[in-house]
Write a protein that holds these residues in place. Sequence first.
Motif, PDB file in Angstrom:
ATOM      1  N   GLY A  42      -4.245  -8.365   8.728  1.00 23.56           N
ATOM      2  CA  GLY A  42      -3.599  -7.331   7.885  1.00 23.56           C
ATOM      3  C   GLY A  42      -2.764  -6.355   8.974  1.00 23.56           C
ATOM      4  N   GLY A  43      -1.765  -5.840   8.454  1.00 20.15           N
ATOM      5  CA  GLY A  43      -1.371  -4.613   9.476  1.00 20.15           C
ATOM      6  C   GLY A  43      -1.743  -3.511   9.222  1.00 20.15           C
ATOM      7  N   ALA A  44      -1.668  -2.464  10.215  1.00 23.26           N
ATOM      8  CA  ALA A  44      -2.242  -1.296  10.437  1.00 23.26           C
ATOM      9  C   ALA A  44      -1.710  -0.187   9.651  1.00 23.26           C
ATOM     10  N   ALA A  45      -2.155   0.752   9.229  1.00 26.76           N
ATOM     11  CA  ALA A  45      -1.190   1.818   8.722  1.00 26.76           C
ATOM     12  C   ALA A  45      -0.617   2.827   9.731  1.00 26.76           C
ATOM     13  N   GLY A 191      -8.512  -4.556   3.717  1.00 30.03           N
ATOM     14  CA  GLY A 191      -7.707  -3.383   4.498  1.00 30.03           C
ATOM     15  C   GLY A 191      -8.600  -2.147   4.414  1.00 30.03           C
ATOM     16  N   GLY A 192      -8.424  -1.303   5.500  1.00 30.29           N
ATOM     17  CA  GLY A 192      -9.224  -0.185   5.655  1.00 30.29           C
ATOM     18  C   GLY A 192      -8.838   1.000   4.551  1.00 30.29           C
ATOM     19  N   ALA A 193      -9.405   1.717   4.195  1.00 29.46           N
ATOM     20  CA  ALA A 193      -9.303   2.701   3.320  1.00 29.46           C
ATOM     21  C   ALA A 193      -8.169   4.019   3.770  1.00 29.46           C
ATOM     22  N   GLY A 207      -3.580  -3.220   5.489  1.00 33.00           N
ATOM     23  CA  GLY A 207      -3.183  -4.182   4.808  1.00 33.00           C
ATOM     24  C   GLY A 207      -4.564  -5.241   4.784  1.00 33.00           C
ATOM     25  N   GLY A 208      -4.519  -6.153   3.857  1.00 33.68           N
ATOM     26  CA  GLY A 208      -5.710  -7.120   3.850  1.00 33.68           C
ATOM     27  C   GLY A 208      -5.228  -8.399   4.605  1.00 33.68           C
ATOM     28  N   GLY A 209      -6.172  -9.102   4.974  1.00 31.34           N
ATOM     29  CA  GLY A 209      -6.059 -10.004   5.767  1.00 31.34           C
ATOM     30  C   GLY A 209      -5.648 -11.545   4.736  1.00 31.34           C
ATOM     31  N   ALA A 224      -8.142  -7.564  -0.678  1.00 33.30           N
ATOM     32  CA  ALA A 224      -7.163  -6.276  -1.342  1.00 33.30           C
ATOM     33  C   ALA A 224      -6.751  -5.397   0.012  1.00 33.30           C
ATOM     34  N   GLY A 225      -5.588  -4.893  -0.074  1.00 37.16           N
ATOM     35  CA  GLY A 225      -5.291  -3.726   0.608  1.00 37.16           C
ATOM     36  C   GLY A 225      -6.090  -2.523   0.613  1.00 37.16           C
ATOM     37  N   GLY A 226      -5.996  -1.704   1.482  1.00 40.61           N
ATOM     38  CA  GLY A 226      -6.833  -0.744   1.447  1.00 40.61           C
ATOM     39  C   GLY A 226      -6.189   0.508   0.445  1.00 40.61           C
TER      40      GLY A 226
END
Length: 312
Positions: A42-45, A191-193, A207-209, A224-226
């Motif tokens: 997933g992409g980072a925030a 994904g991280g919160a 973002g989720g993988g 799930a996405g964060g």
Amino acid sequence: MTGFGYNVNGFGVVEPSVPYILEWRLIGGGGSTNNWFYASGGGAAGAFVNYTITEPAAGVVYSAYVGAGGAARSSGSDSTGVSGSITFLQDAGGSTLATAPGGSYSSTEYYSTGNPPQAASSSVSGGAGVGPAGGTTGVPNPGNQHTNGYYGGDSSPPNGSISTGENGGGGAGHGGDGGDAGNTANSAGAGGAGVAWHDGVTRGGGGGGCQIIRAYNTVSGVAAGGGGGGGAGGGADYNNSTNAGNGTANTGGGAGGGGRANVSPVALGGAGGSGVVVVRYQGAQRGTGGTITSSGGYTYHTFTSSGNFTTA
């Protein structure tokens, strides 16, 4: 009339004056994700930064520039994700006061399915980069932007969340690293919160993988996405696919991971969410620009696109 920290109105009533302190929150655009033959992370925030201006003069103009999220990879062929754009604040003279970088794009190529999974021999920088075979939970740097960890979607190799051949790791969020991928079906990393700012809105989810099941099984769910705008990961097997989710606009959320490029069905990666700029100060409205709301004794100006804030 104002004097010694008090306002004196026309009826002779003395009231405490309200300090004019501008508290800014800037969030960059979230990163998008790769389309690889195997599962992408997933992409980072987008990163965030806080900035404070104390007792500005009246009529001062500050320009807020809101970064776009990384564009989605629309093709089913192999393609690299895109980092989000920066969000920044300038004064009337054009000097940059604060900058929030965009989120990193995801990275995975191929990762073996050993226990624990072994990192690929090469990768690109990304929200879900290469994770070592051993290591510890990522420790956030000041500002909680997660650039120093080992597991969980940090900004560049050798850090990042673990991804396997079938599953991508989650992208980092403002409030936590992304989850590592497992070795079993349907175990991509979440994904991280994100975290909530003073306005009560949670932003900055990773973002989720993606998960790719190389057997005649049905993908029974996606990562799930964060919370705070992260996009859900994609998923595919030999029978069907689910495209990844986009990061939510104006949260800086990272995109969900895609995968199975050049093979049918394709799980396309998502786009990162655009950034945002919010400024607040205590008391009634004393400036113009953005969408203006009031809560808890503060006035908020929210910029979902680039614009000017003018003090009063």
